[in-house]
Design an enzyme around this catalytic site. Structure first.
Site, PDB file in Angstrom:
ATOM      1  N   HIS A  82      77.190  -4.118  -5.130  1.00  0.00           N
ATOM      2  CA  HIS A  82      75.821  -3.719  -5.484  1.00  0.00           C
ATOM      3  C   HIS A  82      75.435  -4.162  -6.896  1.00  0.00           C
ATOM      4  O   HIS A  82      74.286  -3.989  -7.300  1.00  0.00           O
ATOM      5  CB  HIS A  82      75.602  -2.215  -5.255  1.00  0.00           C
ATOM      6  N   ASP A 128      82.103  -1.911  -1.144  1.00  0.00           N
ATOM      7  CA  ASP A 128      81.313  -2.291  -2.319  1.00  0.00           C
ATOM      8  C   ASP A 128      82.151  -3.129  -3.297  1.00  0.00           C
ATOM      9  O   ASP A 128      82.545  -2.648  -4.353  1.00  0.00           O
ATOM     10  CB  ASP A 128      80.791  -1.015  -2.989  1.00  0.00           C
ATOM     11  N   GLN A 214      75.542   5.496 -14.495  1.00  0.00           N
ATOM     12  CA  GLN A 214      74.830   4.217 -14.372  1.00  0.00           C
ATOM     13  C   GLN A 214      75.332   3.222 -15.427  1.00  0.00           C
ATOM     14  O   GLN A 214      75.408   3.551 -16.609  1.00  0.00           O
ATOM     15  CB  GLN A 214      73.315   4.427 -14.520  1.00  0.00           C
ATOM     16  N   GLY A 215      75.690   2.031 -14.974  1.00  0.00           N
ATOM     17  CA  GLY A 215      76.225   1.010 -15.875  1.00  0.00           C
ATOM     18  C   GLY A 215      77.742   0.925 -15.839  1.00  0.00           C
ATOM     19  O   GLY A 215      78.326  -0.014 -16.371  1.00  0.00           O
ATOM     20  N   ASP A 216      78.380   1.915 -15.227  1.00  0.00           N
ATOM     21  CA  ASP A 216      79.837   1.849 -15.037  1.00  0.00           C
ATOM     22  C   ASP A 216      80.187   1.167 -13.726  1.00  0.00           C
ATOM     23  O   ASP A 216      81.357   0.818 -13.482  1.00  0.00           O
ATOM     24  CB  ASP A 216      80.453   3.255 -15.046  1.00  0.00           C
ATOM     25  N   SER A 217      79.196   0.991 -12.866  1.00  0.00           N
ATOM     26  CA  SER A 217      79.433   0.398 -11.542  1.00  0.00           C
ATOM     27  C   SER A 217      80.225  -0.894 -11.644  1.00  0.00           C
ATOM     28  O   SER A 217      80.028  -1.680 -12.571  1.00  0.00           O
ATOM     29  CB  SER A 217      78.100   0.072 -10.876  1.00  0.00           C
TER      30      SER A 217
HETATM   31  N1  ARG Z   1      75.708   3.085  -9.038  1.00  0.00           N
HETATM   32  C1  ARG Z   1      75.900   3.320 -10.423  1.00  0.00           C
HETATM   33  C2  ARG Z   1      75.718   2.036 -11.220  1.00  0.00           C
HETATM   34  O1  ARG Z   1      75.065   1.151 -10.747  1.00  0.00           O
HETATM   35  C3  ARG Z   1      77.181   3.976 -10.746  1.00  0.00           C
HETATM   36  C4  ARG Z   1      77.212   5.304 -10.155  1.00  0.00           C
HETATM   37  C5  ARG Z   1      78.385   6.096 -10.481  1.00  0.00           C
HETATM   38  N2  ARG Z   1      77.911   7.427 -10.412  1.00  0.00           N
HETATM   39  C6  ARG Z   1      78.675   8.482 -10.384  1.00  0.00           C
HETATM   40  N3  ARG Z   1      78.104   9.646 -10.399  1.00  0.00           N
HETATM   41  N4  ARG Z   1      79.959   8.379 -10.398  1.00  0.00           N
HETATM   42  O2  ARG Z   1      76.094   1.931 -12.356  1.00  0.00           O
END
Ligand code: ARG
Length: 391
Positions: A82, A128, A214-217
């Site tokens: 993603h 993913d 967000q940003g750790d993905s």
């Molecule tokens: N989808 C998020 C991203 O694009 C990361 C989500 C992780 N969230 C969580 N609650 N662990 O960075």
């Protein structure tokens, strides 16, 4: 030789002075945003974490679209599907490696050349993951082995990234880390009824407070294996908000995906994945005394028989005059392989290189290898940063 050295020091000083003048604005801006101390959580970080030490997670990568990743080979970065748009040529992503501080002058950057996005990925199916091929290898890069069995899909995991430190918060300049426990599929499904048990793995505290965000993905979730080496068990994927009670983080389950990842890495080229060649590293820094010698030991276990004819030796040495350095690899039986001689005229910094050694005369690969570095001239100093042996 010595003259060259003095010349290079003067030239260096002049360059530094110019650099200081042009960097004034940047430094002023940094001064107002004082980083928190290394040893304490002043504010919540990753969410609920602390600053990672330089070198603690040496395979960690920041990607310019605002994701994390991990070095899979010295030219492939494993991240989340993603985080990327699709499969094909792609020169638009910058990968930053080798630093916890994204603004550090010692960061190593590469542009992408190609992206492979798991074609089976969807939010409904999971899976993913994506591989990003870099335009050129990062010599000596430390790679992170992926879990190939579910043996490590439990216990306590380490998570890390430059993503938001609070839900809705800003991206971070310094790499943050935290620890989170495994959450069973059944418990995870009560938060996320469509969670894909078997290809997704959840982690977090029931009371919340600590999570990726967000940003750790795309970044790795890791733990230590039985020999104390890091192994990647997850890829940061999604969650409801960040660190909310009863909503753990959801990660792609690497043990279920690693065979497909390895097969695709093979097609992409760009180095031997860990597992196709077993990797052993020592990421502890060893100071190289001026006109002295130091060795970094690398413990090798579980490699059957003799050493290979193409042993890869990844070397990352930081030094202010690399011509002063003589580098040898010493096998467990004492056999020495010369990797590099001194050369008085080579005034450049650092040795960041992957050497290929024919070590087939070493009858038993298992045991302690050493990277020995001798400094044969005075004045300049440095340290061994990383050594990685790939069998
Ligand atoms: N989808 C998020 C991203 O694009 C990361 C989500 C992780 N969230 C969580 N609650 N662990 O960075």
């Amino acid at each position: 030789m010595i003259e060259g050295k003095w010349y290079s020091r003067l030239r260096r000083a002049a360059v530094a002075a110019v650099g200081a003048a042009t960097l004034t604005t940047g430094l002023a801006a940094q001064a107002t945003a004082a980083p928190p101390p290394d040893d304490g959580p002043l504010t919540p970080q990753v969410v609920g974490g602390t600053r990672a030490a330089q070198g603690e997670f040496p395979w960690m990568v920041r990607l310019s679209m605002g994701c994390g990743g991990a070095m899979y080979t010295d030219q492939l970065v494993l991240t989340a599907a993603h985080c990327v748009n699709g499969t094909g040529d792609n020169t638009g992503i910058t990968a930053t490696y080798g630093v916890v501080d994204l603004q550090s002058g010692s960061r190593v950057t590469r542009q992408s050349s190609y992206v492979y996005r798991n074609p089976g990925y969807s939010t409904a199916a999971g899976g993913d993951w994506a591989l990003i091929k870099l335009a050129s290898p990062i010599p000596g890069a430390v790679t992170l082995p992926t879990a190939t069995t579910p043996a490590h899909d439990s216990g306590t995991f380490a998570i890390m990234g430059w993503g938001a430190a609070t839900e809705g918060g800003a991206q971070q300049r310094y790499l943050l880390k935290a620890q989170v426990p495994f959450i069973s599929d059944a418990d995870c499904r009560s938060a996320y009824p469509s969670m894909k048990a078997g290809v997704e793995i959840c982690a977090g505290f029931p009371q919340g407070g600590t999570d990726t965000c967000q940003g750790d993905s795309g970044g790795p979730m890791v733990r230590r294996d039985g020999s104390g080496n890091w192994v990647q068990v997850g890829i940061v994927s999604y969650g409801r908000g960040c660190a909310r009670p009863n909503y753990p983080g959801v990660y792609a389950q690497v043990s279920a995906l690693s065979a497909a990842i390895a097969a695709q890495a093979d097609v992409l080229g760009g180095g031997t994945p860990p597992g196709g060649g077993e990797t052993f590293s020592n990421t502890t820094d060893y100071a190289i005394p001026d006109r002295g010698v130091v060795s970094s030991p690398v413990a090798v276990s579980g490699v059957a028989g003799a050493a290979p004819s193409a042993l890869k030796v990844g070397v990352d040495i930081r030094h202010t005059y690399r011509g002063d350095l003589v580098i040898d690899l010493i096998a467990p039986n004492g056999t020495a392989f010369r990797l590099k001689n001194s050369s008085g005229g080579d005034s450049a910094d650092n040795v960041i290189e992957t050497y290929t050694v024919n070590a087939s005369a070493v009858p038993v690969a298992t045991g302690t290898w050493h990277l020995r570095v001798q400094d044969v001239a005075t004045i300049d100093t440095g340290y061994i940063s990383n050594v990685t042996l790939t069998f």
